[in-house]
Design a protein around this motif. Structure first.
Motif, PDB file in Angstrom:
ATOM      1  N   ALA A 189       0.293  -1.526  -0.097  1.00  0.00           N
ATOM      2  CA  ALA A 189      -0.297  -0.065   0.010  1.00  0.00           C
ATOM      3  C   ALA A 189       0.770   1.233   0.268  1.00  0.00           C
ATOM      4  O   ALA A 189       1.856   1.355   0.437  1.00  0.00           O
ATOM      5  CB  ALA A 189      -1.168  -0.060   1.845  1.00  0.00           C
ATOM      6  N   SER A 194       0.315   5.860   0.902  1.00  0.00           N
ATOM      7  CA  SER A 194      -0.596   6.462   1.801  1.00  0.00           C
ATOM      8  C   SER A 194      -0.326   7.654   1.624  1.00  0.00           C
ATOM      9  O   SER A 194       0.675   7.903   1.951  1.00  0.00           O
ATOM     10  CB  SER A 194      -0.959   5.927   3.175  1.00  0.00           C
ATOM     11  OG  SER A 194       0.082   5.386   3.772  1.00  0.00           O
ATOM     12  N   VAL A 225      -5.917   9.172   3.010  1.00  0.00           N
ATOM     13  CA  VAL A 225      -6.522   7.970   1.752  1.00  0.00           C
ATOM     14  C   VAL A 225      -4.879   7.216   1.505  1.00  0.00           C
ATOM     15  O   VAL A 225      -3.624   7.440   1.438  1.00  0.00           O
ATOM     16  CB  VAL A 225      -6.561   9.076   0.451  1.00  0.00           C
ATOM     17  CG1 VAL A 225      -5.028  10.197   0.019  1.00  0.00           C
ATOM     18  CG2 VAL A 225      -7.012   8.547  -0.552  1.00  0.00           C
ATOM     19  N   ASP A 226      -5.565   6.397   1.186  1.00  0.00           N
ATOM     20  CA  ASP A 226      -4.878   4.679   0.861  1.00  0.00           C
ATOM     21  C   ASP A 226      -4.949   4.604  -0.601  1.00  0.00           C
ATOM     22  O   ASP A 226      -6.243   3.999  -0.955  1.00  0.00           O
ATOM     23  CB  ASP A 226      -4.361   4.088   1.821  1.00  0.00           C
ATOM     24  CG  ASP A 226      -5.186   3.850   2.557  1.00  0.00           C
ATOM     25  OD1 ASP A 226      -5.704   2.372   2.007  1.00  0.00           O
ATOM     26  OD2 ASP A 226      -6.318   3.756   3.238  1.00  0.00           O
ATOM     27  N   VAL A 227      -4.125   3.994  -1.168  1.00  0.00           N
ATOM     28  CA  VAL A 227      -4.426   2.460  -2.477  1.00  0.00           C
ATOM     29  C   VAL A 227      -3.878   1.760  -1.814  1.00  0.00           C
ATOM     30  O   VAL A 227      -3.059   1.643  -1.409  1.00  0.00           O
ATOM     31  CB  VAL A 227      -4.108   3.301  -3.684  1.00  0.00           C
ATOM     32  CG1 VAL A 227      -4.604   4.400  -3.769  1.00  0.00           C
ATOM     33  CG2 VAL A 227      -2.623   3.459  -3.614  1.00  0.00           C
ATOM     34  N   ALA A 282      -2.900  -2.563  -3.125  1.00  0.00           N
ATOM     35  CA  ALA A 282      -2.806  -4.178  -4.185  1.00  0.00           C
ATOM     36  C   ALA A 282      -2.430  -5.417  -2.810  1.00  0.00           C
ATOM     37  O   ALA A 282      -1.645  -5.036  -1.806  1.00  0.00           O
ATOM     38  CB  ALA A 282      -2.001  -4.487  -5.203  1.00  0.00           C
ATOM     39  N   GLY A 288      -7.939  -4.364  -5.908  1.00  0.00           N
ATOM     40  CA  GLY A 288      -6.664  -3.277  -5.508  1.00  0.00           C
ATOM     41  C   GLY A 288      -7.835  -2.693  -4.383  1.00  0.00           C
ATOM     42  O   GLY A 288      -9.438  -3.187  -4.690  1.00  0.00           O
ATOM     43  N   SER A 289      -7.209  -1.505  -3.738  1.00  0.00           N
ATOM     44  CA  SER A 289      -8.735  -1.234  -2.973  1.00  0.00           C
ATOM     45  C   SER A 289      -8.251   0.629  -2.494  1.00  0.00           C
ATOM     46  O   SER A 289      -7.159   0.931  -2.692  1.00  0.00           O
ATOM     47  CB  SER A 289      -8.352  -1.752  -1.496  1.00  0.00           C
ATOM     48  OG  SER A 289      -7.424  -1.841  -0.589  1.00  0.00           O
ATOM     49  N   ILE A 290      -8.935   1.710  -2.667  1.00  0.00           N
ATOM     50  CA  ILE A 290      -8.833   2.185  -2.023  1.00  0.00           C
ATOM     51  C   ILE A 290      -9.670   2.978  -0.484  1.00  0.00           C
ATOM     52  O   ILE A 290     -10.312   2.451  -1.090  1.00  0.00           O
ATOM     53  CB  ILE A 290      -9.324   3.711  -3.054  1.00  0.00           C
ATOM     54  CG1 ILE A 290      -9.453   5.224  -3.347  1.00  0.00           C
ATOM     55  CG2 ILE A 290     -10.479   3.590  -3.432  1.00  0.00           C
ATOM     56  CD1 ILE A 290      -8.978   6.315  -3.716  1.00  0.00           C
ATOM     57  N   GLY A 318     -14.424   2.426   2.407  1.00  0.00           N
ATOM     58  CA  GLY A 318     -13.077   2.647   1.018  1.00  0.00           C
ATOM     59  C   GLY A 318     -13.863   1.430  -0.113  1.00  0.00           C
ATOM     60  O   GLY A 318     -15.186   1.258  -0.092  1.00  0.00           O
TER      61      GLY A 318
END
Length: 475
Positions: free
Chosen positions: A324, A326, A339-341, A343, A357-359, A382
């Motif tokens: 991740a 962020s 905010v974080d992205v 995989a 994937g996530s946000i 999220g």
């Protein structure tokens, strides 16, 4: 052979569990020796030479706590700390090389002896030369040092640990006390208090013990026990605190140009600079050695990696990868917005495996915002997105699922810009179709565990006025 192994086990326990007790136990009487140095003695002795020694008087520097030594049963009239603080202070003044102590604690004894000398000369020396000079006058002091030991706090930190397995056990305990000293310098010409110094010192006591208790055969019990207890002498702690107070008083006087070293301005500036740096570090720490770090930067970016564990509709659960990045924005001392992205891989072995994937948007609450080692908690909504196309089942590339995540962790600030963190996170997906299987009414969820690195910064450069203010603060 079995009994021999038992004997070896007991021998290892006795020798190695508390080896300090057997290598340091007092088996013989020891001769008198020169008193031990404290941790502040070398610092006091390494001071540069004074341009001129100052006459200083110490009338009384003693225990002001009124505490008696604690005992488990009954009472005692023995005091908790030494009553010889004046003697310790005078020795520290001599060792520093900056002062010329004058006897004032037992001034009545000194004046009585001088009167005896004077009367003896008048009464019994009849043929005394009239030109014989009189008894020299007593020195008078330009400074009076006052203060004392104002606090002795016991059991400010206690703790221990132990374990036992099949009759074999060991344990340790520790306790920390704290002594506080105040020292002030008073001008004899004006009565003005020139400087007041505050110093505290912790006193450590600890014990280690080990024991063995077991039946080696029917009606045969083997029992062994060993241990050691060590306590830092209170007198050494008082000596350390007083010597540190004298050292700081000297440097504070140099800083305010009340006195000077023989080396002049260059030596004075170096001495004061080292002291100010040490003082700033000490003042940034609170009780229990908690180091306070001011948050100078409003923005933080971080990268982290770790493992993922799914809890869905399949029985098989295996760890998958997690990574991740962020961004966080500091809102105030306690709250951040981030905010974080990420995989990650959801892995149910041969039954199911896929990459997502996530946000996420998070509100972060910092429990101890100024500590260098600080816990935090966070939560927010999220989105989870399928990023790999499945060929053996239905195609679901790009399908999104809403989720809610919350977690907790702890971060350690290596310096104002860089820190490390470790955390755990629970992600609740608002769907039961994350693993391509619907079973029951419960939605799917998964866990993320990671360790990361933080980098703190500010978007805008400081203005010219702010830079000038920083330069003035440094000067």
């Amino acid at each position: 052979m079995h009994h021999f192994k038992k004997f070896i086990l007991v021998l290892i326990l006795v020798v190695f569990n508390s080896c300090g007790a057997y290598f340091n136990q007092p088996l013989f009487q020891e001769p008198s020796r020169v008193g031990e140095f404290s941790r502040s003695t070398d610092q006091l002795l390494d001071l540069p030479d004074a341009a001129q020694k100052l006459e200083v008087a110490v009338y009384n520097f003693s225990d002001q706590t009124g505490q008696f030594k604690p005992v488990e049963n009954g009472s005692t009239f023995s005091t908790a700390v030494t009553q010889g603080g004046t003697t310790i202070l005078i020795k520290a003044l001599e060792d520093s090389g900056w002062f010329r102590p004058i006897e004032r604690e037992n001034l009545s004894n000194l004046t009585t002896e001088r009167n005896i000398i004077r009367n003896t000369k008048q009464e019994y020396i009849k043929n005394l030369d009239p030109n014989t000079p009189p008894l020299p006058a007593l020195l008078y002091a330009g400074l009076i040092l006052e203060g004392g030991i104002i606090s002795y706090d016991t059991n400010i930190v206690t703790g221990g640990m132990g374990a036992r397995y099949f009759g074999l056990g060991a344990s340790s305990q520790y306790r920390q006390d704290r002594i506080t000293v105040y020292l002030r310098a008073v001008s004899t010409t004006s009565g003005e208090i020139l400087k007041t110094i505050y110093v505290s010192k912790t006193i450590l006591s600890q014990s280690l013990s080990g024991n063995f208790f077991r039946f080696v055969k029917f009606q045969r019990l083997l029992e062994a026990e060993t241990g050691i207890t060590q306590s830092e002498p209170v007198q050494i702690a008082v000596k350390d605190a007083i010597e540190k107070a004298v050292h700081d008083l000297i440097v504070e006087g140099v800083k305010d140009q009340l006195w000077s070293s023989k080396g002049g301005k260059e030596v004075n500036d170096e001495l004061v600079a080292n002291y100010v740096k040490e003082k700033e570090f000490e003042e940034s720490k609170a009780l229990y050695n908690r180091l306070f770090v001011n948050r100078e930067y409003k923005n933080t970016i971080s990268v982290s990696g770790g493992a993922n564990l799914i809890d869905g509709d399949f029985a098989t659960r295996r760890l998958g990868f997690y990574g991740a990045a962020s961004y966080q924005r500091n809102l105030n001392s306690f709250f951040d917005f981030g905010v974080d992205v990420a995989a990650f891989e959801l892995n149910n072995g041969e039954q199911y495996s896929n990459i997502f994937g996530s946000i996420g948007l998070n509100g972060i609450f910092n429990l101890l915002p100024k500590d260098d080692l600080a816990p935090f908690i966070y939560a927010g909504p999220g989105l989870v997105v399928d990023v790999r196309e499945i060929t053996d089942r239905q195609t679901r590339f790009g399908q999104a699922f809403f989720k809610f995540q919350y977690g907790a962790g702890i971060q350690y600030k290596l310096n104002p810009r860089v820190g490390v963190k470790i955390f755990g996170e629970h992600n609740v997906v608002l769907s039961d179709e994350l693993d391509f299987r619907v079973n029951g009414k419960r939605d799917d969820f998964y866990f993320n565990f990671g360790i990361g690195v933080n980098y703190n910064f500010n978007w805008k450069n400081k203005s010219k006025k702010e830079n000038n203010e920083d330069i003035e603060d440094e000067n």
